[in-house]
Design an enzyme around this catalytic site. Structure first.
Site, PDB file in Angstrom:
ATOM      1  N   ARG A 233      53.622  63.746  14.826  1.00 22.56           N
ATOM      2  CA  ARG A 233      52.377  63.724  14.074  1.00 22.56           C
ATOM      3  C   ARG A 233      52.472  62.648  13.005  1.00 22.56           C
ATOM      4  O   ARG A 233      53.536  62.426  12.428  1.00 22.56           O
ATOM      5  CB  ARG A 233      52.104  65.086  13.414  1.00 22.56           C
ATOM      6  CG  ARG A 233      51.510  66.119  14.354  1.00 22.56           C
ATOM      7  CD  ARG A 233      50.077  65.748  14.706  1.00 22.56           C
ATOM      8  NE  ARG A 233      49.400  66.741  15.541  1.00 22.56           N
ATOM      9  CZ  ARG A 233      49.300  66.668  16.850  1.00 22.56           C
ATOM     10  NH1 ARG A 233      49.894  65.673  17.509  1.00 22.56           N
ATOM     11  NH2 ARG A 233      48.627  67.579  17.527  1.00 22.56           N
ATOM     12  N   GLU A 262      43.809  57.929  11.559  1.00 22.20           N
ATOM     13  CA  GLU A 262      43.514  57.384  12.889  1.00 22.20           C
ATOM     14  C   GLU A 262      42.011  57.229  13.068  1.00 22.20           C
ATOM     15  O   GLU A 262      41.265  58.154  12.722  1.00 22.20           O
ATOM     16  CB  GLU A 262      44.087  58.309  13.979  1.00 22.20           C
ATOM     17  CG  GLU A 262      45.599  58.386  13.958  1.00 22.20           C
ATOM     18  CD  GLU A 262      46.188  59.230  15.082  1.00 22.20           C
ATOM     19  OE1 GLU A 262      45.407  59.758  15.915  1.00 22.20           O
ATOM     20  OE2 GLU A 262      47.415  59.361  15.151  1.00 22.20           O
ATOM     21  N   HIS A 281      47.869  56.601  19.772  1.00 22.12           N
ATOM     22  CA  HIS A 281      48.003  58.039  20.035  1.00 22.12           C
ATOM     23  C   HIS A 281      47.802  58.335  21.524  1.00 22.12           C
ATOM     24  O   HIS A 281      47.038  59.230  21.902  1.00 22.12           O
ATOM     25  CB  HIS A 281      46.997  58.836  19.195  1.00 22.12           C
ATOM     26  CG  HIS A 281      47.413  60.268  18.978  1.00 22.12           C
ATOM     27  ND1 HIS A 281      47.109  60.960  17.843  1.00 22.12           N
ATOM     28  CD2 HIS A 281      48.114  61.143  19.761  1.00 22.12           C
ATOM     29  CE1 HIS A 281      47.595  62.197  17.920  1.00 22.12           C
ATOM     30  NE2 HIS A 281      48.211  62.326  19.074  1.00 22.12           N
TER      31      HIS A 281
END
Length: 324
Positions: A233, A262, A281
């Site tokens: 994370r 993000e 991601h």
């Protein structure tokens, strides 16, 4: 249950496949909704399927979840639903543990090989039409410390061992003779373990204990030549401290698939660092991953509707699914 259950499905831009959702639709009333309609969809719903696994909408709609019994998230990480009201409720939470393990392990190996063989440097030389002989590093015999000993960490450990690396783990509890990691040390002993690692791979879940686990003191404890890979994370890392460590040469490089913000802002300094690899991601997003996420839910729905114990039940105190 005398009536058919009601299943609310929160989606973003992509609806789940009707074909794959058929096992649910034949036995339940299914309410598809976007973020704006979540409260209405939750009213009277027994089950919530978060197909939009990055959503931040659940806390604001929780007031309508009075009938909810089970919440399933189409992700391995459950931090989007670990808010106090959900933790304190009787709602069972499950995740999609197991879908991404192999793909993320392959990503980690690829990034380690890219560092060792300087593949980004070779690409830059190719683009400038420069023929420049260089030597590369071996990964066999190098040490990898995997911080996070869940299924993704285990899959990564097995693959790195197969490539000849020396692997150890860092987790909540210390133990010896682990089948995948060999030795696992406790999180409080992380600094001394970092000093011996050539590659540090972060795959830990995000909890209050792991938030900003990687910060100035953590990076200072690493070898100057160490590389850092984050597939856990973004919030595991204090990003400004990582930037400072890379600039100062405290560590040699970083491969980052997740970030605390993000998308990563276009003006962020990480973009222009030649010793940094950035991906959006997607380390676990192999062809067909969305379908696999639906199948995990529909298989668990079959268990739920027939009275069998659910798979991948999250310990809401720990914030993740405990290892078997």
């Amino acid at each position: 249950m005398s009536r058919n259950p009601i299943v609310a499905v929160l989606h973003a831009h992509v609806l789940p496949s009707d074909e794959l959702m058929a096992p649910v639709a034949t036995r339940a009333e299914v309410r598809y909704t976007g973020k704006a309609g979540l409260s209405d969809a939750l009213d009277g719903a027994d089950v919530l399927f978060l197909y939009d696994f990055l959503t931040d909408a659940v806390p604001g709609a929780w007031h309508a979840a009075g009938s909810l019994q089970w919440l399933h998230i189409a992700a391995a990480g459950v931090d989007p639903v670990m808010f106090p009201e959900a933790r304190d409720s009787d709602v069972t939470i499950t995740n999609s543990r197991g879908v991404f393990d192999g793909a993320i392990a392959e990503y980690v190996l690829a990034q380690i090989l890219a560092f060792a063989k300087d593949l980004p440097g070779s690409l830059r030389l190719q683009q400038s039409h420069t023929w420049q002989h260089r030597e590369s590093e071996r990964i066999a015999g190098r040490t990898a410390l995997i911080v996070g000993t869940g299924p993704i960490g285990r899959a990564t450990a097995r693959l790195l061992r197969a490539a000849g690396m020396k692997v150890s783990g860092s987790g909540r509890t210390a133990r010896d003779a682990d089948p995948d990691f060999g030795t696992v040390t406790a999180t409080e002993d992380l600094p001394e373990q970092l000093a011996a690692a050539d590659y540090v791979i972060a795959v830990a879940p995000l909890t209050e204990q792991t938030r900003h686990l990687f910060r100035d003191t953590t990076f200072a404890a690493m070898k100057p030549g160490a590389r850092f890979v984050n597939v856990g994370r973004g919030e595991l890392v204090r990003t400004d401290d990582l930037v400072a460590a890379l600039r100062a040469g405290t560590i040699a490089g970083a491969a980052l698939d997740v970030f605390d913000t993000e998308p990563l802002p276009a003006d962020h300094p990480l973009w222009d660092m030649t010793n940094v690899s950035i991906t959006p991601h997607n380390s676990g997003d192999f062809a067909g991953w969305r379908d696999d996420l639906i199948t995990v839910f529909t298989d668990n729905f079959e268990r739920w509707v027939t009275g069998y114990p659910l798979e991948n039940v999250v310990d809401k105190h720990l914030g993740y699914v405990p290892s078997r």
